[in-house]
Structures are given as structure tokens and as C-alpha cells.
Design an enzyme around this catalytic site. Structure first.
Site, PDB file in Angstrom:
ATOM      1  N   MET A  81     -28.011 -23.117  -2.520  1.00 29.84           N
ATOM      2  CA  MET A  81     -27.783 -23.571  -1.265  1.00 29.84           C
ATOM      3  C   MET A  81     -28.864 -23.052  -0.111  1.00 29.84           C
ATOM      4  SD  MET A  81     -23.728 -23.655  -0.510  1.00 29.84           S
ATOM      5  CE  MET A  81     -23.533 -22.014  -0.142  1.00 29.84           C
ATOM      6  N   LEU A 106     -33.483 -18.884   0.152  1.00 29.03           N
ATOM      7  CA  LEU A 106     -33.843 -18.366  -0.989  1.00 29.03           C
ATOM      8  C   LEU A 106     -33.959 -16.686  -1.080  1.00 29.03           C
ATOM      9  CD1 LEU A 106     -35.506 -20.998  -2.821  1.00 29.03           C
ATOM     10  CD2 LEU A 106     -32.793 -20.705  -2.571  1.00 29.03           C
ATOM     11  N   GLY A 128     -32.500 -13.021  -5.812  1.00 33.32           N
ATOM     12  CA  GLY A 128     -31.741 -13.276  -6.705  1.00 33.32           C
ATOM     13  C   GLY A 128     -31.872 -14.686  -7.325  1.00 33.32           C
ATOM     14  N   HIS A 129     -32.158 -15.499  -6.220  1.00 35.70           N
ATOM     15  CA  HIS A 129     -32.602 -16.859  -6.418  1.00 35.70           C
ATOM     16  C   HIS A 129     -33.822 -16.998  -7.334  1.00 35.70           C
ATOM     17  CE1 HIS A 129     -30.173 -17.592  -2.730  1.00 35.70           C
ATOM     18  NE2 HIS A 129     -29.508 -18.483  -3.490  1.00 35.70           N
ATOM     19  N   GLY A 178     -25.978 -17.765 -11.306  1.00 35.23           N
ATOM     20  CA  GLY A 178     -26.087 -16.268 -11.333  1.00 35.23           C
ATOM     21  C   GLY A 178     -24.927 -15.798 -11.640  1.00 35.23           C
ATOM     22  N   GLN A 217     -17.511 -18.679 -10.375  1.00 31.53           N
ATOM     23  CA  GLN A 217     -17.964 -19.952 -10.272  1.00 31.53           C
ATOM     24  C   GLN A 217     -18.741 -20.111 -11.672  1.00 31.53           C
ATOM     25  OE1 GLN A 217     -20.802 -21.682  -7.061  1.00 31.53           O
ATOM     26  NE2 GLN A 217     -22.504 -20.839  -8.383  1.00 31.53           N
ATOM     27  N   MET A 271     -27.407  -9.144  -3.277  1.00 32.40           N
ATOM     28  CA  MET A 271     -28.348  -9.962  -2.381  1.00 32.40           C
ATOM     29  C   MET A 271     -27.545 -11.220  -2.266  1.00 32.40           C
ATOM     30  SD  MET A 271     -32.396  -9.831  -3.371  1.00 32.40           S
ATOM     31  CE  MET A 271     -33.392  -8.551  -3.141  1.00 32.40           C
TER      32      MET A 271
HETATM   33  P1  AMP Z   1     -26.287 -19.819  -3.544  1.00 31.45           P
HETATM   34  O1  AMP Z   1     -27.232 -20.399  -2.947  1.00 31.45           O
HETATM   35  O2  AMP Z   1     -25.531 -18.585  -2.935  1.00 31.45           O
HETATM   36  O3  AMP Z   1     -25.166 -21.056  -3.723  1.00 31.45           O
HETATM   37  O4  AMP Z   1     -26.398 -19.510  -5.127  1.00 31.45           O
HETATM   38  C1  AMP Z   1     -27.153 -20.209  -6.153  1.00 31.45           C
HETATM   39  C2  AMP Z   1     -27.299 -19.461  -7.289  1.00 31.45           C
HETATM   40  O5  AMP Z   1     -28.096 -18.267  -7.039  1.00 31.45           O
HETATM   41  C3  AMP Z   1     -25.966 -19.287  -7.856  1.00 31.45           C
HETATM   42  O6  AMP Z   1     -25.880 -19.491  -9.278  1.00 31.45           O
HETATM   43  C4  AMP Z   1     -25.722 -17.631  -7.590  1.00 31.45           C
HETATM   44  O7  AMP Z   1     -24.875 -17.209  -8.537  1.00 31.45           O
HETATM   45  C5  AMP Z   1     -27.160 -17.244  -7.597  1.00 31.45           C
HETATM   46  N1  AMP Z   1     -27.330 -16.120  -6.772  1.00 31.45           N
HETATM   47  C6  AMP Z   1     -27.176 -15.836  -5.570  1.00 31.45           C
HETATM   48  N2  AMP Z   1     -27.189 -14.362  -5.211  1.00 31.45           N
HETATM   49  C7  AMP Z   1     -27.509 -13.932  -6.250  1.00 31.45           C
HETATM   50  C8  AMP Z   1     -27.978 -12.364  -6.792  1.00 31.45           C
HETATM   51  N3  AMP Z   1     -27.824 -11.586  -5.888  1.00 31.45           N
HETATM   52  N4  AMP Z   1     -28.338 -12.278  -8.184  1.00 31.45           N
HETATM   53  C9  AMP Z   1     -28.386 -13.197  -9.011  1.00 31.45           C
HETATM   54  N5  AMP Z   1     -27.870 -14.435  -8.679  1.00 31.45           N
HETATM   55  C10 AMP Z   1     -27.680 -14.806  -7.267  1.00 31.45           C
END
Ligand code: AMP
Length: 281
Positions: A30, A33, A36-37, A147, A153, A184
Site C-alpha cells: 500500500m 515504503l 520491511g517492504h 511479509g 493475511q 516497521m
Molecule cells: P502494506 O504496505 O502494509 O500493505 O504491506 C505490504 C507488504 O509488506 C505485506 O506483505 C506486509 O506484510 C509487508 N510488510 C509490512 N511491514 C513489514 C515489516 N515490518 N516486515 C516485513 N514485511 C512487512
């Protein structure tokens, strides 16, 4: 690095890549970034010739009372991070191009999505599964990277891929933490300095639970849940849930469970944070 805004353009590009025998790796996000991303993009880079990062704040996974409108965005910085980590394409559609106004088809899950985050966010996973299905149909990935940060999820997406026979390998990246051990998250930017400091009680609870569950197995469940509830509440957080569940089916763990998920959701100020660990026995 290519940038696509139209679903049809991305699909045409993906078809072209497929025809020339390339392996496509997709990282759905989303945006806003962080490292983590980036770690997921690095994994995708290792597994695909083409690395497509989608950046889409998906409205259908937000309830009306949630933070859709104020969700942080920084498209330029996101593109810089994607390029620096070797993405070959970014897909950033407008909501109107992803959803017809008379849309009537959803992808829903009926068991795993009823617990943990699904209790307080009843429409969330339906939105996630619907958009991830659409992204799979548009980006035609051989592999998609998610992640472990969003553990429920990830488990539900694996179930969807199994139950609907998507020809996509799901790879999970480790949860990445900041230097203060807070997981993160794009939502961390909502936290004041004081809330951020107090939010460390969440990762402290996760580390405690991980240690106890590794040492004692499911015998530690009640104690680690109690510890986390108390520790987070004393730090000023409002606990949504603290639970230990069997990581294979999100049911209550038993003596024969091969692994568990310790998962927490708590609100600091107005910000809902999640954290977790997987422990295999
Ligand atoms: P989001 O942008 O929050 O929807 O996350 C997109 C992807 O990044 C999802 O698969 C999340 O699980 C992963 N993600 C978000 N934060 C982290 C993190 N701190 N460590 C690893 N993956 C992450």
C-alpha cells in the site's frame, strides 16, 4: 523501471514478459515504503526476472471508520526505493481503474478470517483477497512475496491460493523491526514520540512470548498472553487482542500443534499496531 497506472497496461506487459519466458515476481503493497517492504523486494529480485511492486491503498479493505483518507503516501520516494532495490516495474492504479462502480464479485474466506484481526475488522480480509486476486490476474506472477508482519493475511492468502488453485508460489519474508524493535509499519508515522516509546511494550511482549513458548511449548500460552496484556496495558496501550493460535489453521493450539502464532493488536493513541512471532515446535 516502468511505471503503470492502468490495469490493462500492466496486464499487457505481464503477458509480454510471460511470452518471452520471464519469471515474474510480485510484491503487493500500500506504499509509504520502508525497509520491511524493501526486504520483500530483495526476495522478489532473487526469485524473478521481472519484479513488479504494486502500490495501491486498497479502499475495499478499509471500513468507513478506518484510516483510508489519512493513510500516508509518498509516491516519489516509493519509486526511488523500488528502483534502488531492483524492481523492474511499479503498478500504481487509481481506485476507479481497479473497481467498476457496479462491481459485484468478491473473494471471501469464511474461517481463518473470523478470528484475530478479522474480529475487529470484519470486511478487511474480503477486501485484501479481492484485490490480491485482481493483482494476480493483472501481474500474472509466478511468485508473490508477502511479509510475516501481517501473519494472518499471509496464512489466508496461502489458503486462497490453495483453495482457488492460483498458479502462484507464495513466499513469506521475515518481520523487519526498527532500531527500537518496534515492527516497521507505514502507520508508525502516526505515533507521537511518547506513543512510540510506549509502543515498545508490544515487541517486548512478543520477545517474551517467543522465549517462553520456545522453552515450554503450549504450556506457556496462558502466561504469555497474561504477561502481554498487562505489559501493554500498563504502557498505556489498549489491547485489541493477544492470542496464541495454531499456525497451520489458526485454531486454539493443542499439545499436538507443530507450531504456533503469537499475535498482538493494540492501539496507542489512535494508531492500531500489530506484531507477532511464529514459534515452531
Ligand atoms: P502494506 O504496505 O502494509 O500493505 O504491506 C505490504 C507488504 O509488506 C505485506 O506483505 C506486509 O506484510 C509487508 N510488510 C509490512 N511491514 C513489514 C515489516 N515490518 N516486515 C516485513 N514485511 C512487512
Amino acid at each position: 523501471m516502468k511505471i503503470f497506472h492502468q490495469p490493462g497496461e500492466l496486464q499487457a506487459y505481464a503477458l509480454e514478459c510471460k511470452r518471452s519466458g520471464k519469471r515474474i515476481a510480485l510484491v503487493p503493497t500500500m506504499g509509504f515504503l520502508h525497509a520491511g517492504h524493501a526486504s520483500l523486494i530483495d526476495i522478489a529480485r532473487e526469485r524473478g526476472d521481472e519484479v513488479i511492486v504494486s502500490i495501491f491503498v486498497n479502499p475495499t479493505q478499509f471500513a468507513p471508520n478506518e484510516d483510508l483518507d489519512k493513510y500516508p503516501r509518498d509516491f516519489e520516494n516509493d519509486c526511488r526505493l523500488c528502483e534502488a532495490h531492483g524492481a523492474t516495474a511499479v503498478f500504481a492504479p487509481a481506485p476507479e481503474s481497479m473497481y467498476a462502480s457496479d462491481r459485484s464479485i468478491w473473494v471471501d474466506e469464511t474461517t481463518l478470517s473470523k478470528v484475530l484481526c478479522g474480529k475487529s475488522r470484519p470486511i478487511h480480509f474480503r477486501g485484501v483477497l479481492t484485490v490480491v486476486s485482481k493483482l494476480f490476474n493483472l501481474a500474472l506472477p509466478d511468485v508473490a512475496v508477502f511479509g510475516k508482519k501481517d501473519a494472518q493475511q499471509a496464512i489466508i492468502i496461502k489458503r486462497m491460493v490453495r483453495d482457488l488453485n492460483f498458479p502462484v508460489e507464495i513466499v513469506l519474508g521475515d518481520l523487519i523491526r526498527d532500531t527500537d524493535n518496534v515492527a516497521m509499519s507505514s502507520r508508525n508515522r502516526y505515533l507521537s514520540e511518547d506513543e512510540r516509546r510506549r509502543a515498545r511494550s508490544i515487541s517486548e511482549s512478543v520477545f517474551y512470548a517467543e522465549k517462553q513458548l520456545k522453552a515450554q511449548g503450549v504450556a506457556a500460552v496462558d502466561e504469555v498472553v497474561e504477561y502481554a496484556r498487562k505489559h501493554i496495558t500498563e504502557a498505556g496501550g489498549v489491547v485489541d487482542y493477544v492470542e496464541v493460535r495454531d499456525s497451520s489453521d489458526l485454531e486454539a493450539p493443542t499439545a499436538s500443534s507443530c507450531g504456533v502464532l503469537f499475535a498482538v493488536a493494540a492501539v496507542f493513541g489512535t494508531t492500531r499496531l500489530i506484531d507477532n512471532c511464529f514459534v515452531d515446535f
